[in-house]
Design an enzyme around this catalytic site. Sequence first.
Site, short mmCIF file in Angstrom:
data_model
loop_
_atom_site.label_atom_id
_atom_site.label_comp_id
_atom_site.label_asym_id
_atom_site.label_seq_id
_atom_site.Cartn_x
_atom_site.Cartn_y
_atom_site.Cartn_z
N SER A 244 0.85 -1.19 0.00
CA SER A 244 0.00 0.00 0.00
C SER A 244 0.88 1.24 0.00
CB SER A 244 -0.89 0.00 1.23
OG SER A 244 -0.10 0.34 2.36
N LYS A 245 0.22 2.38 0.10
CA LYS A 245 0.94 3.66 0.10
C LYS A 245 2.06 3.70 1.13
CE LYS A 245 -2.90 6.52 -1.21
NZ LYS A 245 -4.03 7.18 -0.65
N ARG A 246 1.82 3.05 2.26
CA ARG A 246 2.84 3.03 3.32
C ARG A 246 4.19 2.57 2.81
NH1 ARG A 246 -0.55 -0.46 5.82
NH2 ARG A 246 0.93 -2.09 5.34
N HIS A 247 4.17 1.71 1.79
CA HIS A 247 5.42 1.10 1.34
C HIS A 247 6.17 1.95 0.32
CE1 HIS A 247 3.06 -2.39 2.82
NE2 HIS A 247 4.21 -2.63 3.40
#
Length: 483
Positions: A244-247
Amino acid sequence: MNIRVRFAPSPTGHLHIGGARTALFNWLLARKEGGTFILRIEDTDVKRSSPEMVEDILEGLQWLGLDWDEEPYYQSQRFEIYRSIAGQLLETEGAYRCFCSPELLESKKQKARAAGLDWRYDRSCRELSEEEIQEYLKAEEPFAVRFKVPHKQKVHFEDLVYGPIDVETENIEDFVLLRSDKTPTYHLCVVTDDTQMNISHVVRGADHLPNTSKHVLLYQALDEPVPFYVHLPLILGPDKKRLSKRHGATSVLEYKKQGFLPAALKNYLVRLGWSPSDDQEIFTEEDLIAGFDIGRINKANALFDPQKLEWMNGQYISTATPEELAPEVKSLLKEEKLWDEAWEDKGRDQFLGILELLKSRAKKLTDFVDMGRPFFSDEIEYEPKAIRKNLSFADPAEAANLVAALEELSGAYRKLEVFNLENIEKILREVGERHSLKGGKFMGAIRVALTGKTASPGLFDVIVTLGKDKTVERLGKVPSLLQ
Ligand code: GLU
């Protein structure tokens, strides 16, 4: 068999790694089998879709070289088609009108929750009599169209990755096809389009596996052939959570900005869920197309490893020719205001020489700007650490000795007619010895003077690439840098 596949992104977000992987697998299948790869923009959610995201998706696919056949299809332009299919299902009694208001449904849902039960539509409108329906219609009550899921049956389909799957219809809700505002749902659109666009293989993320039984029921109700299903394993980030965006980078185009080569990213993506029989890592595009095989798609989740992606990119950079790298590096240098027009013609060889020197160390195209700054610009940024390590002396005699050695070296270089690797190395070693300077120490000082850094490509290569004038000029600055 006429292979027709589609990539069907919703433009509610960027083209991310997962989407690009899905597009790539579809594209590979089509290109391998001489089939057709279509692009279908699933923009039925008008509020959450945006033209910017459509642009991002198209640009990302183009950058990766995933060219589609036929004009892209836009679901937002096909609402009438979906409505007519819903109408057809009402006529054949494959669907029914549901007059339940959102408030009523919400209160039923709350009640079920309070009782600790899962809420599924209770099918109350399924049994309405013809008179009741006519009364609601006369009163112009809004209604949704729901699919009539058959009672007590097993829906069966074969997924080419996950194998045979059976779902009891008792576990499937009478799902909505058309909302009361007459907008179609994903299930209705996807099956209508896959039917009308003659899609032979539905290749998509495994997150859609739970939707597939509904789709199969819809095909059956429409008396249409069910396509082959190829669900692709989920992609997890390094923390084993769904990517996800976190990555990190959210858009494939962000990787472009960060200096990744499209061929390297494409090569990396293919291994996210697919493995060749011999564990080969690097493929030419022709190899990829020829070797791609649905049978070797893995069920197990794929792990996204940014370091491996960088490594792969580095491999692509190091095997590319300076000429191939030149256009991309040029545009990065332009952005940094480091581009010199002379490199276009008379300084061309020098420019290509710098790329040749750096390419085996670069992992990303942006590394050419970072590592190449001392070659592309005369404004050297001296790393304080490099000065401390190589140009600071407690003993003034030691400093004087270094300055004398560098003066001698500059003098010899200035006179040197053939400024090549062999000659510059020989002279440097001789001068160092004459001044009793250890190789590492002397070369460390020269490296800082020429590049401002403690690490660089091989020093003799650096000297030859910089050329005589720049080398001599930079060596002359050492006395002002000493600490
Ligand atoms: N539009 C869906 C998505 O972006 C894909 C639908 C499908 O492939 O069936 O997830």
